[in-house]
Each structure stands twice: as C-alpha cells, then as structure tokens.
Design a protein around this motif. Structure first.
Motif, PDB file in Angstrom:
ATOM      1  N   SER A 711      -8.034   3.656   3.577  1.00 47.05           N
ATOM      2  CA  SER A 711      -7.906   2.821   4.787  1.00 47.05           C
ATOM      3  C   SER A 711      -8.908   1.674   4.769  1.00 47.05           C
ATOM      4  O   SER A 711      -8.534   0.506   4.828  1.00 47.05           O
ATOM      5  CB  SER A 711      -8.087   3.686   6.040  1.00 47.05           C
ATOM      6  OG  SER A 711      -7.980   2.887   7.206  1.00 47.05           O
ATOM      7  N   CYS A 740     -11.463   7.055   9.874  1.00 43.19           N
ATOM      8  CA  CYS A 740     -10.519   5.973   9.538  1.00 43.19           C
ATOM      9  C   CYS A 740      -9.074   6.375   9.790  1.00 43.19           C
ATOM     10  O   CYS A 740      -8.173   5.518   9.749  1.00 43.19           O
ATOM     11  CB  CYS A 740     -10.687   5.561   8.083  1.00 43.19           C
ATOM     12  SG  CYS A 740     -12.283   4.800   7.730  1.00 43.19           S
ATOM     13  N   PRO A 742      -5.805   7.341  11.873  1.00 42.19           N
ATOM     14  CA  PRO A 742      -5.374   7.071  13.246  1.00 42.19           C
ATOM     15  C   PRO A 742      -5.230   8.366  14.023  1.00 42.19           C
ATOM     16  O   PRO A 742      -4.937   9.427  13.465  1.00 42.19           O
ATOM     17  CB  PRO A 742      -4.015   6.383  13.051  1.00 42.19           C
ATOM     18  CG  PRO A 742      -3.540   6.868  11.736  1.00 42.19           C
ATOM     19  CD  PRO A 742      -4.774   7.033  10.885  1.00 42.19           C
ATOM     20  N   SER A 744      -3.445  11.057  16.147  1.00 47.13           N
ATOM     21  CA  SER A 744      -2.050  11.481  16.294  1.00 47.13           C
ATOM     22  C   SER A 744      -1.670  11.538  17.752  1.00 47.13           C
ATOM     23  O   SER A 744      -2.448  11.996  18.606  1.00 47.13           O
ATOM     24  CB  SER A 744      -1.856  12.850  15.636  1.00 47.13           C
ATOM     25  OG  SER A 744      -0.567  13.310  15.865  1.00 47.13           O
ATOM     26  N   ASN A 754      -0.920   8.366   5.858  1.00 50.47           N
ATOM     27  CA  ASN A 754      -0.267   7.137   6.326  1.00 50.47           C
ATOM     28  C   ASN A 754       0.530   6.455   5.217  1.00 50.47           C
ATOM     29  O   ASN A 754       1.614   5.911   5.443  1.00 50.47           O
ATOM     30  CB  ASN A 754      -1.306   6.164   6.886  1.00 50.47           C
ATOM     31  CG  ASN A 754      -1.993   6.716   8.136  1.00 50.47           C
ATOM     32  OD1 ASN A 754      -1.433   7.584   8.794  1.00 50.47           O
ATOM     33  ND2 ASN A 754      -3.183   6.224   8.437  1.00 50.47           N
TER      34      ASN A 754
END
Length: 772
Positions: A711, A740, A742, A744, A754
């Motif tokens: 990321s 880093c 995201p 959920s 990702n």
C-alpha cells in the motif's frame, strides 16, 4: 675311340667329368686341370657318378656301378682307395648322387645311402617283377637334396628323406624315407625330370597297329604331370618324332636335364631332341596358328609385361578380321570396343570396312560417344544407313547419341525429306521432335509432341519453360492427359492464370470441371468467383463431390445451389442446404417424406440439437411403428423417452418393442452409473485439492528487509526493531502494514487482499498477522 661310352657324369661346377665305357674303363679328370684318375675293370662298367662337390679337395669321391657299387676316395699321397658300398643283388643299373645322399637301383629295388653316417637308410622294392630290369630300367632323379623321384615300369614314387626323432633312434639310422606321392602312368617310363612342382616324364609307348593288329612301338611321349597323393593330373602331352622309333625299346631312351637353364635332353639311339620350357610368346604363336584368337588375346593381356614378339593390338585386329571372315559381325563389332580403345584412326578404318561389307548396323551400338569422339561424318553415315532401312533403329540412335556427335541440320533435313514420302509416320515425327529439341526449336517440337499425344510433352514444357507457347493449346493438353495437364497448370499459375485456363475451357465444361475441382481441392478460396459455376458443373459431371463441395465452400450462393438441387431432386444436398439456411423443419420433413430414413432423421435431429425438431420427429413418427422402434432405440440420450411412450396409441403393434424398452432402461442405468462415477471422481479430486491447499497455506512466510508494504511501498519492517509494529501477510504473499489496510465495512473480521480482490482473484483465504 670306337668303344661305346656308357655314361658321363659331371659335378655341379661342371669342371670335372667321370666317364665309363663298355671295355671296363673308368676315367675321372678335370676339364680345366691336369687332375686325372683311371681304372680298368674286367667287366663293362655301366654307371659312374662323381661327387657333386668334386671340385673341393675333401670331396674327391666318385662311385661306379657294375656287379658292385664301389666308392673311390682320394687319400694319402693322392692315392685312390676303393670301398664296396653294396653288392650281391645283381647289376647296378642307375646311380644318382645329390648332396650327402646316393641313390642307386639294382634288380631288387632302389637304395639310398647317407654318406655322412655311411648307413643305408631305405630300400624301395621293385613292384612289377614281371618286367625285365635290363629292358625296363629304373629312372632316378633328385628334385632337391631331400626329394628323390623314382620311375620304374609304369609306376612313379616321390620319396622324401626326413630326420628321425631322437626318441626313435635306437639302432636305426638317423634318417628315414617316406613316400609322399605314388601313382601309375599309362605307359612305360624311360626318364624323369622335375620342373617346378611338376614332373616331366619321357614315356615309351606301344600301340596296336590298325592294319596288322599287332603290338608295335609308337613315338615316345613327353608329358608334364602334376603329382597328386594317389594319382596325377596331365598338364600337357607331346609325341616326339625321332628316327627309328619303330625299332627302339624302353631302355633306348634317356631324359637328362640342365637344372639352371630349364633345358631337357631326350636321347635316343639316332637323335638327341632338346626341349625347353615354352614362354608366353610360344604359347600365343601356337594359339594363333590354331586360330584360337580369343584365347591368344586373353593370354597376351595377362602376360603383356613379359611377351616380346606380340602386341595386343595386332592380335586383336587379327581376331576382328577373323570374326568378320566367319560372318560373326556383331561379335566382331563388340570386340572393337575393347581392342581399338581410344585409337580414332583405327575406329574410322574399321567403320569404313564394315560399310564396305554392308554391316554398319552391326557396329553402330559400339561406336565411341565420349573420349574418343570420331568425325561427324562417321556418325552421319551410320544414321543415313538406318534412315534408309530401319526407322526404329534410327530413332533409337537419335535418343542414345549426344546431339553434338553429328551435324543436326543435315539429319533434320534428311528426316524432313523422308516425311514428305510418309507424313504420318509416328516414329519419324517423334525423332524429328527430339532433333528439334536438341536444336532448341522447342515450339516445333511441342507441336509435334501434341500432335502425337506424346508423354514427353509435359517434360518438354517444364524443362524449357514453354508455358507461353501452350496458352492456346490447353484443350489439347487436357484431352491428352487431364491429370498431368491440370497439375502442371496449377503448379504454374503465375505463368498461366486461372482466368485464362477457365476461359480456354469454356466450350469444354467437363474439362473445366476437372480443372476447377482440383483447384478447389488445393485451395478453397482461390477460385471463389467460379464457385457458383461449379455448382452446375458438380451437378452435371460429379454429383458424389457436390455435397462435400457445398460443405467446404463458403462462397457459393446457397439460394442458387438450393434451386439447382431442387430442380434435379438431389435430396441429400437439398436437406443440407435447407439446414444451413436455417430451415431445419423443412429439411427434417424432406428426410422423413422423401428418404423415409428414420436413422438419418434421428442423426439430423441430434446434429441440430433442437427440441422442436425432436417434437416434429415424434409427431411424424407416432403413427408409423417402424419409426417408433427407431426412435425408442436412439432417443434415450437426447429426449425423455416417456414423452414418446405416453403418445403411443393403445393397441398399436410396434416391432421389437420389448427390446427397445430394455435398451432404454439399460441406457438409463448406464447414465446413472456414469453420473455416480463422475460424482465420486469429482469429490475425490476436490478433497485432494483442498488438502493440498491447506498444506500449502499452513507453511510459514519469510518476511525480511527486502519486502515492502503493497500500500505505502515502504519497507515492511521498521528501521528501528525496538519499536512495536503490526504486519499483515496474506496467503497470496502480498504484505501490508496493518494501519495501511482499509477498514472493512462488514461485521466479519476476515480481511481481504486489496490487490487480489481488484484482479478478481479472490481473497487470500486467510491472513497471517505478525505483532511485536
């Protein structure tokens, strides 16, 4: 002296000679010195033999033969001392001394004495005691120092003196004699002599006179024989003409020989005949005298390095002349090849000689064509001879002979002149075409070949690139050999276009079809502009290939094809076109109504795989028991058989219904078994793969300084290892700092990679979280 000399003996050097005479005197003297010995006996001395090495001082010895065999040796004060070697068995009739061995013959047989040991080592008894030893004396000769040849009567023995082994000595002499060859001759032996590994035998011959029927003396014979263990092979035989042979006896002939010069002396009371070994020149002379030319030529070739009088060429020419005189012209001509070789002058001379006797045809096959080459006139003369009397032979020569041997223009004109008399002669036309070809007048040659429909026309076109000359002769070529013509035209499209060929064949549609069909077979697209035309051509000339053409062609108009097929009532082709145009129901209806073929209808329905077609097929077949049977046998794997069975009217009699129903049940059971089998295989494979994936995901993942966060792209591990950090590693091997990732939105605690989610590759199935 008028006294009869009985024998003369020379030593090996030829410097000393011993002489014995009828008055009892014996003399041994030097021919080049004053050395001499003489002795007188009270009886005639028949035999004397000096030591072979008499010239040496310690070999001053000689022997005499009469009633005793006496040895004389020079001793003290140059006195000669005699000693008796043998006596008591009658007169000594022959003595031969070689090396240290003395052989002598008396009335009882042949003895051999070893002069070194002074021992007698053998006694070879006389076989035929019925012959008087004085009338048929024994002949002796030494072949070498250890081989004695004995001839007595009609018997020959070859004896070998050998050393006895020490273990066998005892009281026996240290040498013994073995008879290695023994054979009988046809006549009585008067003398013997060796020649290489063969024998020269002088024979006394008696024969029955045809006039008086009384036995009389014939001419003596000189034979050369090859000894064999128990017989002999005659090599040559000559009868000798000597004066007074009618009155001579066996004892009157003697054979002596000069070993170094290969000379043989035949001695009779009134003549001395000298014989020498024949050389190859003598042999060739004899063969020529007997007109055995082929054998003479062969002998000369074998011995060409040794013959002096004869030349191979002269013998060969004499042989050719002899064959010509006998009328064997073909053999004479064949021999010219070998005999004349590369001599052009002799070749030309022989050709003219054969012309004079009218036999040019005989020599023509053997004339040289390369190295050497004769004058063109010679070959032209032969060709004219054939042209006047043998067209086939003339054609053969033109085909076999290179064109540079003769003047092509002259021969062409001669052939043209003959064609004026016989313009349809195919042999002359074919030969003229070959002459034109060699003269590079290919157009004229091609015209003749096409007129003759000759097989070489295609080879000529290819070899000399004559495609421009055949643009207006395509029909002729096709008529001659359509297969070869089409192949040639298709192989050379760049020289003669497809359009040009089709145009030329416009008036010959059957040939046009042959050409376009083979073109289509080679390439489905090259002749696409003619596919519409080909539909009619196939329908007219080649219906079996119409359906394959319709299936393979993507350029033919279907409406046009359907129209033609319907006009000609081509059911199979119409069915195919209807189905291809999407009108499957009409196609099926045609199969059922026109062909009445339920199997083909079922096959068609299977190919289309359309439920409505199956419904139509069932509806059409429901009142036709044979069709129902066919459907029951084949429908099980495509349509539920219950649909058909429910629609069968009660009471309808259907052939083989029971068998059809059994088959439906068997097919159903088979399908169930296949499904169960596939299910088992699928479950087993799924379980195996699941276990494999689990083992793979349970393995640890290496995380070090080289890895980065996918990321933020910074190193996954902090530079200060003392600080706490959280790292998330997915099973897809992508790594992230926990902060880093995201957050959920779902309640589920499972996190997804990702990157893999974006690529629709699914989640990593689980995550590995590292904390410190």
């Amino acid at each position: 002296s008028p006294v009869k000399i009985n024998q003369i003996s020379l030593d090996e050097s030829g410097e000393h000679m011993g002489v014995c005479s009828e008055d009892g005197k014996v003399q041994v003297f030097g021919l080049y010195s004053a050395e001499e010995f003489h002795e007188t006996f009270d009886c005639p001395i028949k035999i004397v033999a000096v030591h072979p090495q008499f010239v040496r001082s310690h070999f001053k010895q000689f022997v005499t033969g009469g009633k005793k065999l006496l040895l004389y040796e020079r001793g003290w004060m140059n006195r000669w001392k005699p000693s008796v070697l043998h006596e008591g068995e009658g007169n000594i009739r022959n003595v031969k001394w070689r090396g240290h061995l003395i052989a002598w013959a008396n009335n009882m047989g042949v003895k051999i004495l070893d002069m070194i040991s002074k021992q007698r080592i053998t006694n070879v008894p006389r076989e035929d005691i019925s012959l008087r030893p004085d009338m048929y004396p024994c002949s002796l000769c030494w072949k070498d120092n250890l081989t004695l040849i004995i001839g007595w009567g009609n018997s020959v023995k070859i004896c070998s003196v050998k050393e006895r082994h020490a273990s066998e000595m005892r009281d026996l002499p240290n040498r013994y004699v073995e008879i290695v060859f023994q054979f009988d001759t046809e006549f009585y032996i008067s003398g013997l002599a060796p020649i290489c590994d063969q024998l020269v035998i002088l024979s006394y011959v008696k024969e029955i006179s045809e006039k008086t029927e009384v036995e009389c003396c014939a001419r003596p014979r000189l034979d050369i024989v090859q000894p064999l263990p128990e017989s002999c092979e005659e090599i040559s035989s000559d009868a000798l003409t000597v004066r007074g042979f009618q009155e001579n006896e066996c004892r009157d002939y003697h054979l002596e020989y000069s070993e170094g010069e290969s000379l043989f002396y035949i001695i009779s009371p009134r003549d001395v005949v000298v014989a020498k070994e024949r050389d190859q020149d003598d042999h060739i002379d004899w063969l020529l005298e007997k007109k055995k030319y082929e054998e003479a030529l062969m002998a000369a070739e074998i011995s060409q390095k040794t013959i002096k009088k004869h030349k191979i060429l002269d013998i060969g020419l004499a042989y050719v002349n002899h064959l010509v005189e006998k009328g064997e012209y073909d053999l004479a001509a064949r021999k010219c090849q070998k005999i004349l070789g590369k001599n052009t002058e002799l070749w030309e001379f022989e050709v003219y000689k054969f012309k004079e006797i009218g036999q040019l045809k005989a020599i023509s096959p053997y004339l040289p064509r390369r190295d050497p080459v004769l004058k063109p006139l010679i070959y032209e003369m032969v060709l004219h001879e054939f042209l006047e009397s043998d067209y086939e032979g003339f054609a053969t020569l033109i085909k076999e002979w290179p064109g540079d041997l003769y003047n092509n223009t002259i021969i062409v004109q001669a052939v043209v002149d003959h064609l004026k008399k016989d313009p349809q002669n195919r042999t002359l036309l074919r030969t003229l075409a070959e002459l034109y070809t060699y003269d590079q007048r290919y157009g004229r040659a091609l015209e003749i070949y096409l007129t003759l429909r000759h097989k070489d026309v295609f080879q000529l076109i290819h070899k000399h690139n004559l495609f421009s000359s055949i643009r207006d002769k395509i029909v002729l070529l096709m008529d001659f050999d359509s297969e070869k013509a089409v192949d040639m035209l298709l192989d050379n499209e760049d020289k003669i276009s497809i359009d040009r060929v089709v145009e030329e064949l416009e008036n010959r549609p059957e040939l046009q079809h042959v050409y376009l069909h083979k073109l289509f077979k080679r390439d489905h697209h090259k002749g696409q502009r003619y596919h519409e035309k080909q539909i009619s051509l196939y329908a007219e000339y080649d219906r079996p290939n119409l359906l394959p053409f319709l299936r393979d062609s993507t350029h033919c108009p279907l409406e046009k094809a359907l129209e033609i097929c319907q006009q000609r009532n081509f059911v199979e082709e119409t069915v195919y076109l209807l189905s291809r145009m999407g009108n499957s129901r009409s196609a099926l209806k045609m199969i059922m109504e026109e062909l009445q073929d339920v199997d083909k209808a079922i096959e068609f329905a299977k190919e289309q795989d359309d439920g409505e077609l199956w419904e139509d097929l069932i509806s059409y077949s429901i009142d036709k028991p044979p069709f129902i049977t066919g459907l029951l046998n084949n429908i099980g794997t495509h349509v539920d058989p219950i649909l058909l069975i429910h629609r069968i009217k009660e009471g309808m009699e259907i052939p083989n219904l029971r068998d059809s129903l059994v088959k439906i049940l068997q097919d159903y059971n088979l399908q169930i078994l296949l499904r169960e089998g596939c299910k088992k295989i699928l479950v087993a494979d799924s379980l195996s793969l699941l276990k494999k994936m689990h083992r793979t995901q349970m393995k640890g993942v290496l995380v070090d300084e080289e890895n980065i966060c996918e990321s933020c792209l910074s190193p996954i591990l902090p530079s200060d290892a003392s600080k706490s950090f959280n790292v998330v590693v997915f099973h897809c091997r992508h790594m992230f700092h926990k902060e880093c990732l995201p957050v959920s939105n779902t309640v589920s605690p499972v996190q997804f990679c990702n990157i893999c989610s974006a690529k629709h590759r699914g989640p990593g199935s689980a995550i590995l979280e590292m904390k410190k």
